[in-house]
Motif scaffolding. Structure first.
Motif, short mmCIF file in Angstrom:
data_model
loop_
_atom_site.label_atom_id
_atom_site.label_comp_id
_atom_site.label_asym_id
_atom_site.label_seq_id
_atom_site.Cartn_x
_atom_site.Cartn_y
_atom_site.Cartn_z
N GLY A 87 -5.01 8.30 -4.87
CA GLY A 87 -4.75 6.96 -4.37
C GLY A 87 -3.32 6.76 -3.91
N ILE A 88 -2.93 5.51 -3.80
CA ILE A 88 -1.60 5.14 -3.32
C ILE A 88 -0.89 4.37 -4.43
N TYR A 89 0.37 4.73 -4.67
CA TYR A 89 1.11 4.17 -5.80
C TYR A 89 2.45 3.57 -5.32
N VAL A 90 2.95 2.65 -6.12
CA VAL A 90 4.29 2.11 -5.87
C VAL A 90 5.30 3.16 -6.29
N CYS A 91 6.30 3.39 -5.45
CA CYS A 91 7.30 4.41 -5.74
C CYS A 91 7.98 4.13 -7.08
N ARG A 92 8.25 5.19 -7.82
CA ARG A 92 8.83 5.05 -9.16
C ARG A 92 10.34 4.94 -9.13
N GLN A 93 10.99 5.39 -8.06
CA GLN A 93 12.44 5.38 -8.07
C GLN A 93 12.97 3.95 -8.15
N GLU A 94 14.06 3.80 -8.88
CA GLU A 94 14.70 2.50 -9.04
C GLU A 94 15.46 2.17 -7.76
N ARG A 102 4.11 -3.03 -9.68
CA ARG A 102 5.31 -2.46 -10.29
C ARG A 102 5.39 -0.95 -10.04
N PRO A 103 6.59 -0.35 -10.20
CA PRO A 103 6.75 1.09 -9.99
C PRO A 103 5.73 1.89 -10.80
N GLY A 104 5.08 2.84 -10.10
CA GLY A 104 4.09 3.67 -10.75
C GLY A 104 2.68 3.10 -10.75
N MET A 105 2.53 1.85 -10.32
CA MET A 105 1.21 1.21 -10.33
C MET A 105 0.41 1.62 -9.10
N ARG A 106 -0.89 1.80 -9.29
CA ARG A 106 -1.78 2.11 -8.17
C ARG A 106 -2.19 0.81 -7.49
N ILE A 107 -2.10 0.79 -6.17
CA ILE A 107 -2.48 -0.41 -5.42
C ILE A 107 -3.96 -0.30 -5.03
N PRO A 108 -4.56 -1.39 -4.53
CA PRO A 108 -5.97 -1.31 -4.10
C PRO A 108 -6.18 -0.22 -3.05
N SER A 109 -7.40 0.27 -2.98
CA SER A 109 -7.73 1.36 -2.06
C SER A 109 -7.58 0.93 -0.60
N GLU A 151 6.88 5.30 4.53
CA GLU A 151 8.09 5.77 5.22
C GLU A 151 9.32 5.00 4.77
N GLN A 152 9.12 3.72 4.39
CA GLN A 152 10.24 2.91 3.90
C GLN A 152 10.57 3.20 2.44
N GLY A 153 9.81 4.08 1.81
CA GLY A 153 10.09 4.42 0.42
C GLY A 153 9.55 3.43 -0.59
N LYS A 154 8.60 2.58 -0.16
CA LYS A 154 8.05 1.57 -1.08
C LYS A 154 6.75 2.02 -1.73
N LEU A 155 5.99 2.86 -1.02
CA LEU A 155 4.73 3.39 -1.54
C LEU A 155 4.73 4.90 -1.39
N GLU A 156 3.86 5.56 -2.15
CA GLU A 156 3.70 7.00 -2.00
C GLU A 156 2.24 7.36 -2.22
N LYS A 157 1.78 8.36 -1.47
CA LYS A 157 0.40 8.80 -1.58
C LYS A 157 0.30 9.95 -2.57
N ALA A 158 -0.73 9.89 -3.41
CA ALA A 158 -1.02 10.98 -4.34
C ALA A 158 -2.37 11.55 -3.95
N SER A 159 -2.40 12.84 -3.59
CA SER A 159 -3.62 13.47 -3.09
C SER A 159 -4.80 13.27 -4.03
N LYS A 160 -5.87 12.71 -3.47
CA LYS A 160 -7.14 12.47 -4.17
C LYS A 160 -7.03 11.48 -5.33
#
Length: 333
Positions: A66-73, A24-31, A55-64
């Motif tokens: 992990g990787i998260y699901v994009c929060r935008q609706e 879900r939006p804001g959730m951290r995915i596996p490493s 690049e497709q706007g589905k995930l975003e990287k947060a420095s140090k």
């Protein structure tokens, strides 16, 4: 950025879970390292797959962090052009992870066909309670076509008259209001009979879930097998042990996977390595984490294409009688 072929299985795995709402939006995915190990990829190949989804706007990287699901609706829309038709593709609001690979692969085939016509697919959750029938009726009035991939356990009512609707994995056609595309259970039974005949077994243990669709697969096999002079019995749950003198038929890959996992937990070899064993549906071809047992596999992408073709026919002529379309599986060992 083009979709990196080497990372395709990882990308599909993540997209399945994003569409189903498991991630879900804001959730951290596996490493990245965990995902790379899961799909036997190098770290760099896994990163390329992650970068594609970023690049497709589905995930975003947060420095140090992990990787998260994009929060935008963002609406779950696929395709769509001027003059295109609106097609609602229903998924379970609490979709089992076991079903995700099936409907996602079918959706790929469906959306590829729909994009050529400029049609817009709207992914819509269908609740697992009595409210599901209200949601179906409302969408039947507003959409040009409906697709229902049956992972639902609440009884569905017949659709409103004139609805253009298709479904997959249904036991029936909702009183003549739904065209369905399924694995050909009779052809699967015939192939299973031939498989066990070549393995020179006379007795087969059948394991199935309680759903009518899967029980039908087992019952058809039992009737054909007995007509060939063989004997068989339905198992009450996963067999606690496996006799190499017997054959074992599982009416879905998920149940077969559970049998292999149960054996692995005790430190034993997977049963398909030492007993004649066969499953039906082909899910294990779509799941990297499944054991490699023999299965009669349906082409789920082709199923999606067939759903689209039949839906087009229904949208163009809603008065046309509904159809029951059966696709033959192939043996994958």
């Amino acid at each position: 950025m083009r979709k990196p072929e080497i990372s395709e299985q990882l990308i599909n795995y993540l997209e399945e879970r994003l569409l189903a709402g498991e991630y879900r939006p804001g959730m951290r995915i596996p490493s990245v390292r965990r995902l790379a190990a899961k799909f036997c990829l190098s770290y760099g190949s896994a990163i390329r797959g992650i970068d594609f989804l970023c690049e497709q706007g589905k995930l975003e990287k947060a420095s140090k962090r992990g990787i998260y699901v994009c929060r935008q609706e963002t609406p779950l829309l696929i395709g769509g052009g001027s003059g295109g038709r609106k097609i609602v593709f229903f998924i379970g609001s609490e979709l089992d992870a076991d079903c995700q690979s099936l409907w996602y692969t079918a959706l790929l085939g469906f959306s590829q066909s729909a994009s050529k016509r400029g049609d817009c697919i709207v992914m819509t959750p269908l609740p697992h309670d009595s409210d599901c029938n209200r949601v179906l009726r409302e969408n039947a009035r507003e959409a040009d076509g409906l697709v229902i991939f049956n992972s639902f356990y609440w009884p569905l009512e017949p659709l409103p008259a004139g609805s253009a609707a298709v479904g997959a994995l249904f036991d029936g056609n909702l009183d003549g209001t739904l065209s369905v595309v399924n694995l050909d259970a009779l052809d699967a039974a015939r192939q299973a009979v031939e498989y066990f005949r070549l393995k020179r077994v006379r007795h087969v243990v059948i394991t199935s879930s309680s759903r009518k669709l899967f029980m039908t697969r087992g019952r058809l096999f039992a009737a054909l097998w007995r007509s060939e002079g063989g004997s068989c019995v339905f198992s009450d749950g996963i067999p606690p042990e496996f006799d190499p003198a017997n054959g074992y038929l599982f009416t879905s890959d998920q149940v077969c996977q559970q049998a292999c996992e149960a054996a692995a937990e005790t430190g034993a070899k997977p049963p398909f390595e030492y007993v004649p064993m066969l499953s039906i549906d082909g899910k294990r071809l779509l799941r990297a984490d499944f054991f490699r047992f023999p299965t009669l596999a349906i082409d789920w992408r082709l199923l999606g294409q067939c759903l689209y073709r039949e839906l087009c026919a229904r949208m163009e002529n809603p008065a046309e009688p509904v159809k029951n379309i059966n696709l033959c599986g192939r043996l994958a060992v």
